[in-house]
Design a protein around this motif. Structure first.
Motif, PDB file in Angstrom:
ATOM      1  N   LEU A 163       0.866  -1.176   0.000  1.00 27.83           N
ATOM      2  CA  LEU A 163       0.000   0.000   0.000  1.00 27.83           C
ATOM      3  C   LEU A 163       0.901   1.224   0.000  1.00 27.83           C
ATOM      4  CD1 LEU A 163      -2.597  -0.929   2.791  1.00 27.83           C
ATOM      5  CD2 LEU A 163      -2.810  -1.282   0.330  1.00 27.83           C
ATOM      6  N   THR A 164       0.653   2.135  -0.942  1.00 23.43           N
ATOM      7  CA  THR A 164       1.470   3.340  -1.030  1.00 23.43           C
ATOM      8  C   THR A 164       0.586   4.572  -0.904  1.00 23.43           C
ATOM      9  OG1 THR A 164       2.912   2.147  -2.566  1.00 23.43           O
ATOM     10  CG2 THR A 164       3.220   4.534  -2.414  1.00 23.43           C
ATOM     11  N   ASN A 209       1.363   3.744   4.405  1.00 17.44           N
ATOM     12  CA  ASN A 209       2.351   2.999   3.616  1.00 17.44           C
ATOM     13  C   ASN A 209       2.629   1.692   4.341  1.00 17.44           C
ATOM     14  OD1 ASN A 209       3.205   4.890   1.406  1.00 17.44           O
ATOM     15  ND2 ASN A 209       3.495   6.187   3.209  1.00 17.44           N
ATOM     16  N   LEU A 210       2.406   0.594   3.647  1.00 12.71           N
ATOM     17  CA  LEU A 210       2.531  -0.703   4.311  1.00 12.71           C
ATOM     18  C   LEU A 210       2.882  -1.761   3.275  1.00 12.71           C
ATOM     19  CD1 LEU A 210       1.976  -2.404   6.947  1.00 12.71           C
ATOM     20  CD2 LEU A 210      -0.386  -2.617   6.152  1.00 12.71           C
ATOM     21  N   SER A 211       3.940  -2.518   3.556  1.00 11.48           N
ATOM     22  CA  SER A 211       4.292  -3.659   2.699  1.00 11.48           C
ATOM     23  C   SER A 211       4.207  -4.919   3.526  1.00 11.48           C
ATOM     24  CB  SER A 211       5.716  -3.521   2.165  1.00 11.48           C
ATOM     25  OG  SER A 211       5.758  -2.501   1.209  1.00 11.48           O
ATOM     26  N   PRO A 270      -9.798   2.659  -1.877  1.00 13.93           N
ATOM     27  CA  PRO A 270      -9.200   3.856  -1.289  1.00 13.93           C
ATOM     28  C   PRO A 270      -9.555   5.105  -2.094  1.00 13.93           C
ATOM     29  CG  PRO A 270      -7.509   2.468  -2.310  1.00 13.93           C
ATOM     30  CD  PRO A 270      -8.799   1.717  -2.396  1.00 13.93           C
ATOM     31  N   THR A 271      -9.626   6.235  -1.400  1.00 15.44           N
ATOM     32  CA  THR A 271      -9.867   7.519  -2.045  1.00 15.44           C
ATOM     33  C   THR A 271      -8.622   7.948  -2.822  1.00 15.44           C
ATOM     34  OG1 THR A 271     -11.159   8.067  -0.083  1.00 15.44           O
ATOM     35  CG2 THR A 271     -10.672   9.879  -1.575  1.00 15.44           C
ATOM     36  N   ARG A 272      -7.466   7.540  -2.276  1.00 17.81           N
ATOM     37  CA  ARG A 272      -6.208   7.941  -2.885  1.00 17.81           C
ATOM     38  C   ARG A 272      -5.187   6.833  -2.635  1.00 17.81           C
ATOM     39  NH1 ARG A 272      -4.375  12.342   0.472  1.00 17.81           N
ATOM     40  NH2 ARG A 272      -2.986  10.865   1.495  1.00 17.81           N
ATOM     41  N   GLY A 273      -4.185   6.783  -3.464  1.00 23.05           N
ATOM     42  CA  GLY A 273      -3.080   5.875  -3.220  1.00 23.05           C
ATOM     43  C   GLY A 273      -3.113   4.635  -4.080  1.00 23.05           C
ATOM     44  N   GLY A 325      -5.547  -2.012  -6.938  1.00 21.85           N
ATOM     45  CA  GLY A 325      -6.360  -0.988  -6.281  1.00 21.85           C
ATOM     46  C   GLY A 325      -7.335  -0.280  -7.204  1.00 21.85           C
ATOM     47  N   HIS A 326      -7.031  -0.279  -8.491  1.00 27.61           N
ATOM     48  CA  HIS A 326      -7.884   0.469  -9.426  1.00 27.61           C
ATOM     49  C   HIS A 326      -8.787  -0.429 -10.250  1.00 27.61           C
ATOM     50  CE1 HIS A 326      -5.924   4.127  -8.322  1.00 27.61           C
ATOM     51  NE2 HIS A 326      -4.742   3.561  -8.519  1.00 27.61           N
TER      52      HIS A 326
END
Ligand code: ADP
Ligand code: ADP
Length: 227
Positions: free
Chosen positions: A4-5, A25-27, A57-60, A70-71
């Motif tokens: 997650l960025t 931010n999480l890997s 997510p709204t962003r990232g 994510g998209h």
């Protein structure tokens, strides 16, 4: 495995905007057992829902290995969930009108597994969680601990690479909770990545890593060294 960025998730209300996650931010590597902790409302469930493709997510950016998942649109997300992710919730979420074995088998019907193979796999996971003697019973005939074991069986019957558990012992007494934690630890030792939301420090001891959230942000990320 999962990255997650700069993830944010805002909820737009009539008056105010709630920031459920911000600048996360999480890997997470394959084979990790991560406990997500923090006070009520800090964003734990939102984080789990984002990881499980139940929420966007709204962003990232959310990457799964080299895929930018994510998209993705809902149809593709739903397919990915079925193939790769097993969910365990606090409230078991079993279907009361179906027997234990039917509840578990349902997870495979969605995946178009042939009937003989389905029966074999359902029998295997019922043995694995110690619920085989209850195969023909209905959820209401089982204790909470037994129902949660069924929920775990349902989550793992499709052999997911990621298990997401949201307060899996929240409605159980300590002995039943311990049993569920032992099952999750065993799955993790067999190679499955586990991310678990918990309030319980005792549960978090089963994890190798603890991520603490506060007001939607990661404030602590501790990897425990093997003792
Ligand atoms: P936790 O799991 O740590 O208790 P959540 O992820 O459920 O926290 O919630 C984080 C924040 O987002 C809270 O302030 C919560 O009220 C808000 N929130 C969660 N879901 C929704 C939603 N569907 N609509 C509006 N606000 C929400
Ligand atoms: P286990 O350790 O196998 O999970 P429990 O201690 O949860 O077993 O329950 C012991 C027995 O009591 C089980 O056979 C279970 O079916 C029964 N039982 C416990 N709680 C309930 C309940 N709420 N409703 C029906 N049966 C229950």
């Amino acid at each position: 495995m999962l990255t997650l960025t700069d993830i944010a998730r805002y909820y737009q209300g009539p008056m105010v905007e709630t920031i459920a996650l911000d600048a996360v931010n999480l890997s997470i590597n394959e084979g990790e057992f991560v406990a997500v902790m923090g006070p009520s409302g800090c964003g734990k469930s939102t984080l789990l829902n984002v990881l499980g493709l139940l929420d966007s997510p709204t962003r990232g950016r959310y990457r799964w290995h080299d895929r930018d998942i994510g998209h993705w649109k809902e149809a593709r997300r739903s397919e990915w969930r079925k193939q790769h992710i097993g969910f365990v919730f606090q409230n078991f979420n079993l279907i009361n009108e179906l027997t234990i074995e039917e509840n578990i088998e349902l997870a495979l019907l969605y995946r178009k597994v042939a009937s003989k193979e389905r029966r074999r796999r359902v029998a295997d996971v019922m043995d694995q969680v110690g619920i085989a003697h209850r195969a023909r019973h209905y959820p209401a005939q089982l204790s909470g601990g037994q129902q949660q074991r069924v929920a775990v069986a349902r989550a793992i019957v499709g052999e997911p690479s990621l298990i997401l558990a949201d307060e899996p012992t929240g409605n159980l007494d300590s002995q039943q909770g311990q049993h569920i934690m032992d099952i999750l630890s065993g799955l993790n030792q067999a190679g499955t990545t586990v991310v678990m939301v918990t309030h319980d420090a005792h549960n978090a001891d089963h994890a190798h890593r603890t991520v603490n959230l506060f007001d939607g942000r990661i404030v602590l990320d501790n990897v425990r060294l093997a003792s």
